[in-house]
Design a protein around this motif. Structure first.
Motif, mmCIF file in Angstrom:
data_model
loop_
_atom_site.group_PDB
_atom_site.id
_atom_site.type_symbol
_atom_site.label_atom_id
_atom_site.label_comp_id
_atom_site.label_asym_id
_atom_site.label_seq_id
_atom_site.Cartn_x
_atom_site.Cartn_y
_atom_site.Cartn_z
ATOM 1 N N ILE A 5 1.024 -1.132 0.119
ATOM 2 C CA ILE A 5 -0.116 -0.110 0.067
ATOM 3 C C ILE A 5 0.903 1.376 -0.057
ATOM 4 O O ILE A 5 0.763 2.126 -0.758
ATOM 5 C CB ILE A 5 -0.802 -0.003 1.295
ATOM 6 C CG1 ILE A 5 -1.933 -1.100 1.181
ATOM 7 C CG2 ILE A 5 -1.663 1.426 1.517
ATOM 8 C CD1 ILE A 5 -2.764 -1.440 2.307
ATOM 9 N N HIS A 6 1.869 1.197 0.696
ATOM 10 C CA HIS A 6 2.892 2.312 0.945
ATOM 11 C C HIS A 6 3.397 2.631 -0.532
ATOM 12 O O HIS A 6 3.620 3.728 -0.867
ATOM 13 C CB HIS A 6 3.940 2.013 1.892
ATOM 14 C CG HIS A 6 4.985 3.176 2.054
ATOM 15 N ND1 HIS A 6 4.515 4.192 2.809
ATOM 16 C CD2 HIS A 6 5.982 3.418 1.729
ATOM 17 C CE1 HIS A 6 5.393 5.137 2.989
ATOM 18 N NE2 HIS A 6 6.447 4.613 2.340
ATOM 19 N N LEU A 7 3.935 1.428 -1.337
ATOM 20 C CA LEU A 7 4.363 1.542 -2.537
ATOM 21 C C LEU A 7 3.345 2.226 -3.548
ATOM 22 O O LEU A 7 3.871 3.121 -4.477
ATOM 23 C CB LEU A 7 4.974 0.291 -2.873
ATOM 24 C CG LEU A 7 5.593 0.215 -4.349
ATOM 25 C CD1 LEU A 7 7.084 1.249 -4.368
ATOM 26 C CD2 LEU A 7 5.937 -1.138 -4.784
ATOM 27 N N ALA A 8 2.212 1.817 -3.327
ATOM 28 C CA ALA A 8 1.265 2.094 -4.326
ATOM 29 C C ALA A 8 0.848 3.809 -4.205
ATOM 30 O O ALA A 8 0.600 4.242 -5.118
ATOM 31 C CB ALA A 8 -0.273 1.463 -4.035
ATOM 32 N N LEU A 9 0.959 4.073 -2.917
ATOM 33 C CA LEU A 9 0.688 5.482 -2.558
ATOM 34 C C LEU A 9 2.076 6.358 -3.222
ATOM 35 O O LEU A 9 1.567 7.266 -3.695
ATOM 36 C CB LEU A 9 0.576 5.930 -1.022
ATOM 37 C CG LEU A 9 -0.642 5.124 -0.535
ATOM 38 C CD1 LEU A 9 -0.414 5.487 1.035
ATOM 39 C CD2 LEU A 9 -1.722 6.020 -0.877
ATOM 40 N N HIS A 10 3.270 6.037 -3.122
ATOM 41 C CA HIS A 10 4.249 6.682 -3.687
ATOM 42 C C HIS A 10 3.987 6.668 -5.262
ATOM 43 O O HIS A 10 4.149 7.762 -5.952
ATOM 44 C CB HIS A 10 5.562 5.810 -3.678
ATOM 45 C CG HIS A 10 6.101 6.211 -2.128
ATOM 46 N ND1 HIS A 10 6.742 7.507 -1.818
ATOM 47 C CD2 HIS A 10 6.285 5.617 -0.992
ATOM 48 C CE1 HIS A 10 7.017 7.604 -0.769
ATOM 49 N NE2 HIS A 10 6.947 6.364 -0.150
ATOM 50 N N HIS A 11 3.584 5.644 -6.081
ATOM 51 C CA HIS A 11 3.298 5.523 -7.377
ATOM 52 C C HIS A 11 2.464 6.460 -7.662
ATOM 53 O O HIS A 11 2.435 7.199 -8.722
ATOM 54 C CB HIS A 11 3.131 4.176 -7.817
ATOM 55 C CG HIS A 11 4.315 3.327 -7.873
ATOM 56 N ND1 HIS A 11 5.269 3.257 -8.789
ATOM 57 C CD2 HIS A 11 4.543 2.285 -7.158
ATOM 58 C CE1 HIS A 11 6.055 2.310 -8.834
ATOM 59 N NE2 HIS A 11 5.848 1.642 -7.690
ATOM 60 N N ALA A 12 1.283 6.652 -7.018
ATOM 61 C CA ALA A 12 0.056 7.377 -7.177
ATOM 62 C C ALA A 12 0.464 8.806 -7.063
ATOM 63 O O ALA A 12 0.266 9.861 -7.961
ATOM 64 C CB ALA A 12 -1.073 7.250 -6.357
ATOM 65 N N ARG A 13 1.415 9.241 -6.079
ATOM 66 C CA ARG A 13 1.730 10.529 -5.992
ATOM 67 C C ARG A 13 2.797 11.105 -7.266
ATOM 68 O O ARG A 13 2.690 12.119 -7.646
ATOM 69 C CB ARG A 13 2.521 10.862 -4.582
ATOM 70 C CG ARG A 13 3.047 12.201 -4.340
ATOM 71 C CD ARG A 13 1.821 13.436 -4.139
ATOM 72 N NE ARG A 13 2.348 14.409 -4.012
ATOM 73 C CZ ARG A 13 1.711 15.722 -4.516
ATOM 74 N NH1 ARG A 13 0.895 15.692 -5.340
ATOM 75 N NH2 ARG A 13 2.455 16.847 -4.288
ATOM 76 N N ALA A 14 3.770 10.141 -7.310
ATOM 77 C CA ALA A 14 4.627 10.500 -8.784
ATOM 78 C C ALA A 14 3.910 10.612 -10.062
ATOM 79 O O ALA A 14 4.225 11.488 -10.493
ATOM 80 C CB ALA A 14 5.519 8.942 -8.748
ATOM 81 N N THR A 15 2.687 9.982 -10.153
ATOM 82 C CA THR A 15 1.909 10.148 -11.291
ATOM 83 C C THR A 15 1.392 11.535 -11.128
ATOM 84 O O THR A 15 1.322 12.082 -12.202
ATOM 85 C CB THR A 15 0.789 8.992 -11.348
ATOM 86 O OG1 THR A 15 1.283 7.870 -11.535
ATOM 87 C CG2 THR A 15 -0.219 9.170 -12.691
#
Length: 61
Positions: A5-15
Motif C-alpha cells: 500500500i505504501h508503494l502504491a501511494l508513492h506511485h500514485a503521488r509520482a503520477t
C-alpha cells in the motif's frame, strides 16, 4: 499499513506530480541519463576500492 500500500501511494503521488509538471519539465536527452548512470557506478567502484584497501578502517573490520 502494508508495504504494498505504501508503494502504491508513492506511485500514485509520482503520477500526480508528473501530470502537474506537464510540459514545464525540462527536455533532457537520453545520453545524460547514461552519463549519470556511468558516473554513479564509477563512484561506487571508487568507494569499494577505498573501503577494501589494506590499512583503511573499513578493511580492518
Amino acid at each position: 499499513m502494508h508495504p504494498d500500500i505504501h508503494l502504491a501511494l508513492h506511485h500514485a503521488r509520482a503520477t500526480e506530480l508528473r501530470a502537474e509538471a506537464g510540459d514545464r519539465s525540462p527536455v533532457r536527452a537520453r545520453p545524460a541519463h547514461g552519463l549519470r548512470t556511468r558516473l554513479g557506478w564509477t563512484l561506487v567502484e571508487v568507494g569499494l576500492r577505498l573501503a577494501t584497501r589494506p590499512g583503511t578502517a573499513a578493511a580492518a573490520h
